[in-house]
Design a protein around this motif. Structure first.
Motif, PDB file in Angstrom:
ATOM      1  N   UNK A  15       0.840  -1.211   0.000  1.00 44.53           N
ATOM      2  CA  UNK A  15       0.000   0.000   0.000  1.00 44.53           C
ATOM      3  C   UNK A  15       0.869   1.253   0.000  1.00 44.53           C
ATOM      4  N   UNK A  16       0.382   2.254  -0.684  1.00 40.47           N
ATOM      5  CA  UNK A  16       1.013   3.575  -0.623  1.00 40.47           C
ATOM      6  C   UNK A  16       0.544   4.271   0.660  1.00 40.47           C
ATOM      7  N   UNK A  17       1.454   4.957   1.323  1.00 45.11           N
ATOM      8  CA  UNK A  17       1.070   5.738   2.504  1.00 45.11           C
ATOM      9  C   UNK A  17       0.955   7.197   2.064  1.00 45.11           C
ATOM     10  N   UNK A  18      -0.246   7.741   2.239  1.00 48.26           N
ATOM     11  CA  UNK A  18      -0.477   9.131   1.842  1.00 48.26           C
ATOM     12  C   UNK A  18      -0.766   9.983   3.076  1.00 48.26           C
ATOM     13  N   UNK A  19      -0.270  11.170   3.074  1.00 45.36           N
ATOM     14  CA  UNK A  19      -0.541  12.127   4.166  1.00 45.36           C
ATOM     15  C   UNK A  19      -1.958  12.673   3.987  1.00 45.36           C
ATOM     16  N   UNK A  20      -2.506  13.315   5.030  1.00 39.61           N
ATOM     17  CA  UNK A  20      -3.856  13.895   4.891  1.00 39.61           C
ATOM     18  C   UNK A  20      -3.978  14.832   3.692  1.00 39.61           C
ATOM     19  N   UNK A  21      -2.884  15.507   3.344  1.00 37.77           N
ATOM     20  CA  UNK A  21      -2.965  16.396   2.178  1.00 37.77           C
ATOM     21  C   UNK A  21      -2.701  15.652   0.873  1.00 37.77           C
ATOM     22  N   UNK A  22      -2.659  14.308   0.967  1.00 38.44           N
ATOM     23  CA  UNK A  22      -2.483  13.410  -0.190  1.00 38.44           C
ATOM     24  C   UNK A  22      -1.064  13.353  -0.725  1.00 38.44           C
ATOM     25  N   UNK A  23      -0.111  13.924  -0.070  1.00 35.51           N
ATOM     26  CA  UNK A  23       1.255  13.749  -0.565  1.00 35.51           C
ATOM     27  C   UNK A  23       1.733  12.344  -0.183  1.00 35.51           C
ATOM     28  N   UNK A  24       2.652  11.865  -0.977  1.00 38.78           N
ATOM     29  CA  UNK A  24       3.138  10.485  -0.845  1.00 38.78           C
ATOM     30  C   UNK A  24       4.220  10.412   0.230  1.00 38.78           C
ATOM     31  N   UNK A  25       4.055   9.483   1.168  1.00 43.37           N
ATOM     32  CA  UNK A  25       5.028   9.371   2.257  1.00 43.37           C
ATOM     33  C   UNK A  25       5.902   8.129   2.159  1.00 43.37           C
ATOM     34  N   UNK A  50       5.811   3.506   1.276  1.00 42.88           N
ATOM     35  CA  UNK A  50       5.001   2.301   1.057  1.00 42.88           C
ATOM     36  C   UNK A  50       5.157   1.365   2.237  1.00 42.88           C
ATOM     37  N   UNK A  51       4.167   0.502   2.398  1.00 42.77           N
ATOM     38  CA  UNK A  51       4.291  -0.533   3.421  1.00 42.77           C
ATOM     39  C   UNK A  51       3.448  -1.737   3.001  1.00 42.77           C
ATOM     40  N   UNK A  52       3.485  -2.801   3.831  1.00 45.84           N
ATOM     41  CA  UNK A  52       2.658  -3.965   3.570  1.00 45.84           C
ATOM     42  C   UNK A  52       1.428  -3.933   4.459  1.00 45.84           C
ATOM     43  N   UNK A  53       0.312  -4.402   3.952  1.00 41.57           N
ATOM     44  CA  UNK A  53      -0.895  -4.575   4.745  1.00 41.57           C
ATOM     45  C   UNK A  53      -0.874  -5.998   5.309  1.00 41.57           C
ATOM     46  N   UNK A  54      -0.593  -6.099   6.619  1.00 33.38           N
ATOM     47  CA  UNK A  54      -0.409  -7.421   7.250  1.00 33.38           C
ATOM     48  C   UNK A  54      -1.687  -8.253   7.226  1.00 33.38           C
ATOM     49  N   UNK A  55      -2.830  -7.612   7.063  1.00 35.96           N
ATOM     50  CA  UNK A  55      -4.101  -8.345   7.070  1.00 35.96           C
ATOM     51  C   UNK A  55      -4.520  -8.822   5.694  1.00 35.96           C
ATOM     52  N   UNK A  56      -3.735  -8.515   4.700  1.00 33.49           N
ATOM     53  CA  UNK A  56      -4.153  -8.872   3.339  1.00 33.49           C
ATOM     54  C   UNK A  56      -3.050  -9.620   2.595  1.00 33.49           C
ATOM     55  N   UNK A  57      -2.836 -10.884   2.971  1.00 28.20           N
ATOM     56  CA  UNK A  57      -1.804 -11.640   2.264  1.00 28.20           C
ATOM     57  C   UNK A  57      -2.245 -11.973   0.838  1.00 28.20           C
ATOM     58  N   UNK A  58      -1.293 -11.943  -0.061  1.00 29.31           N
ATOM     59  CA  UNK A  58      -1.572 -12.284  -1.462  1.00 29.31           C
ATOM     60  C   UNK A  58      -0.826 -13.549  -1.872  1.00 29.31           C
TER      61      UNK A  58
END
Ligand code: FES
Lengths: 409, 121
Positions: free
Chosen positions: B60-70, B72-80
């Motif tokens: 997942x992309x990590x976005x700040x409240x103002x939508x700027x890009x901070x 990436x990380x993994x979503x531990x609850x959503x294995x693929x």
């Protein structure tokens, strides 16, 4: 419900093996009876990096040879193509291919591994290209391209092509030195397995330049095709505003062929060398209708800028050859069918797997298309390339055995 | 339909996978967070062995409240589940193709009984 005894395995405990990795491809080949016709793969790869030591010995300039040996090939990497083909471990064969044991009867590992994936997919003859060399045209030292290309071509023809008739190649042309490129054609055409010559299109010298006319003439006279293999260059001014490989790859692999094709056509190269056949490799297909429409539209207004042309740009483009991979199969089947019509796929499209690279296509990507006749499928999968490369009709020993078994049954 | 024995419950821990072949049908059985999931080992893309690749959490992309890009990380609850041929990703918990849920891995039922794991094929 019955309880049955199955075969159970843990894939994480299995050693990487091409035949296992491609077992489903082998099943497809059997189900579709690929033994009924010849399949030619016009674009596949090996990793010449595994044979650097041997290739370096063929570098004629002794000073440069030492440089290659001591930089372990980094001399060749003075450039910025790059990318993350292995997708952070997601594409298994990138991580494990080096661990695969392949010694068989003293044959070169690349031959054994190539035949293994060919047999799994049902491919009878494969045109094999190198991998990192696709970016060699960017090297700022012209002699590096010339010396390394010559060494690689000697090594490839002597150790791979001469030893295995099912593997052929179109040999790398060091286009940054037009005289050396011409000499390559003079010295290497006629050798076993040499079915044409290759221009890698990540390069910044225009192909319409007068310095290449002798080269094109030499190829035309010999009846050998010229192939243009795309790649991306993340360091390109326009590409380096992209920040993800998907962007650089999706754009770059079409962009470099689009630029060179445009130059090739508007400068009338196909009109000047009507007998010179060209093959455009690894840009997918969607770019071809786009460029045909775009160039035709502008040509009708600005034909004075392309006066050598006697017909519309698309008329020339329709007479060229295109490899199928990576075919844009997602979404719109009607669009794909129209694309096939626009490029006269029945006679101009040739199958390519690009194996073992990450976006490889199996023969089923062509065979399973519902809008193609059986003859069109056979043409695309093998017959058109067979004629283009002047190959005999041959089936792999494995396919011959399957035919025999079928006859006996 | 038959219940096909995979292995004893003791043999599979979270993150493990087993491939079961019954005639021409191959199924991948997964254990994740104590639950079992099973899918046909056949990718919707080009028919690759979808269940023989790695498991990798959704990026997942990590976005700040103002939508700027901070970052990436993994979503531990959503294995693929990642197909090893070209990297198509499927949600381990549903079999849906991550970028296009209309495409799915075919699901198989898993039965636990008497300390054993069975898959219905
Ligand atoms: S076959 Fe699974 S990703 Fe292509």
């Amino acid at each position: 419900m019955n309880v049955m005894t199955p075969i159970v395995r843990d894939p994480n405990q299995q050693k990487f093996d091409t035949a296992n990795h491609l077992a489903h491809a082998a099943q497809q080949a059997e189900d579709r009876r690929y033994e009924d016709f010849m399949i030619v793969d016009v674009d596949s790869h090996h990793y010449e990096t595994g044979s650097y030591k041997d290739i370096f010995q063929y570098i004629e300039d002794p000073v440069m040879r030492d440089q290659f040996v001591y930089t372990k090939g980094q001399t060749m990497m003075l450039r910025s193509t790059g990318g993350f083909q292995e997708m952070a471990g997601r594409i298994a064969r990138y991580e494990y291919r080096n661990s695969e044991q392949a010694a068989e009867g003293g044959r070169h590992k690349d031959i054994t591994l190539t035949l293994k994936w060919m047999d799994a997919m049902g491919v009878d003859v494969a045109c094999v290209f190198p991998t990192p060399m696709l970016g060699l045209g960017l090297n700022p030292i012209v002699e590096v391209e010339v010396q390394y290309a010559r060494a690689y071509n000697r090594w490839l023809t002597e150790h791979i092509l001469a030893a295995e008739p099912r593997i052929v190649s179109m040999l790398y042309l060091p286009m940054n030195d037009p005289a050396a490129a011409l000499k390559m054609v003079e010295d290497f055409s006629g050798r076993q397995g040499v079915v044409g010559f290759l221009v890698t299109t990540v390069r910044y010298k225009p192909l319409y330049s007068n310095v290449y006319m002798k080269l094109y003439r030499a190829l035309e006279e010999r009846g050998l095709p010229i192939a243009f293999h795309a790649a991306t260059n993340w360091g390109d001014q326009s590409m380096n505003i992209t920040n993800r490989f998907i962007a650089s790859h999706a754009l770059g692999f079409t962009w470099f062929n689009i630029v060179h094709m445009t130059n090739w056509v508007v400068n009338g190269v196909p009109e000047r060398f009507p007998g010179l056949k060209s093959i455009w490799i690894e840009s997918g297909l969607a770019w071809v209708p786009f460029l045909m429409q775009r160039l035709d539209n502008e040509y009708m207004m600005r034909s004075s800028e392309a006066p050598t042309l006697k017909r519309k740009p698309s008329d020339y483009m329709r007479e060229m050859y295109y490899t199928s991979q990576p075919m844009e199969m997602i979404g719109n089947r009607t669009m794909l069918e129209e694309t096939f019509k626009m490029i006269a796929a029945d006679t101009q499209l040739v199958y390519a797997s690009d194996y073992p690279h990450w976006d490889m296509d199996l023969p089923s990507t062509i065979y399973d298309l519902p809008f193609l006749s059986l003859q069109a499928k056979k043409n695309i999968l093998g017959e058109t390339a067979r004629k283009l490369f002047k190959l005999d009709t041959v089936l792999s020993p494995q396919k011959q055995a399957r035919l025999k078994a079928r006859a006996a049954a | 339909m038959a219940q096909v024995f995979v292995c004893s419950e003791l043999e599979m821990k979270d993150g493990d996978v087993r491939i079961v072949r019954q005639d021409r049908v191959e199924v991948g059985i997964y254990r994740h967070a104590g639950s079992y999931y099973a899918y046909r080992n056949l990718c919707a893309h080009q028919g690759g062995p979808a269940c023989e690749g790695i498991i990798r959490n959704k990026v997942v992309d990590i976005l700040a409240p103002d939508k700027s890009f901070l970052g990436q990380t993994y979503d531990e609850d959503e294995p693929h589940i990642v197909c090893p041929w070209h990297g198509w990703e499927y949600k381990l918990k549903t079999g849906e193709c991550a970028p296009d849920p209309k495409l799915k891995l075919r699901r198989h039922d898993v039965v636990q009984r008497e300390g054993g794991i069975y898959v219905v094929i």
